[in-house]
Design a protein around this motif. Structure first.
Motif: not given
Length: 102
Positions: A68-81
């Motif tokens: 059910r999620l749609e995420l908005i993230v910074t470049p810092l979190l993109e590799p983790v995801l």
């Protein structure tokens, strides 16, 4: 000691629920995030642009609500995801996401 975490609920102009998360998401405070996500149903835009740290406990909670999620993230979190595989299950937007904001 609990790490500071802010959870600010709202809605996008189209009525979709939106939760803005700020601070660090770790095992000391992940129950607050889990409670906020468990309290709703249907699609949810989760704005993580103010999150500075996300550990495996936080990822576990996000995986539990991936459908059910749609995420908005910074470049810092993109590799983790990406490494965790979560980005393959949810829609992930970067900082340039120009969807209507509340």
């Amino acid at each position: 000691m609990t790490t500071p975490l802010t959870l600010t609920p709202g809605r996008r102009p189209d009525g979709t629920p939106r939760l803005v998360v700020g601070g660090e998401i770790d095992m000391s405070n992940v129950a607050s995030l889990a409670e906020a996500l468990d309290g709703g149903s249907g699609p949810l835009v989760l704005d993580l642009t103010a999150v500075e740290y996300l550990d495996s406990a936080g990822l576990s909670v996000l995986f539990g609500h991936a459908e059910r999620l749609e995420l908005i993230v910074t470049p810092l979190l993109e590799p983790v995801l990406t490494v965790s595989g979560l980005s393959g299950l949810v829609t992930v937007h970067g900082l340039d996401y120009d969807a209507p904001q509340p």
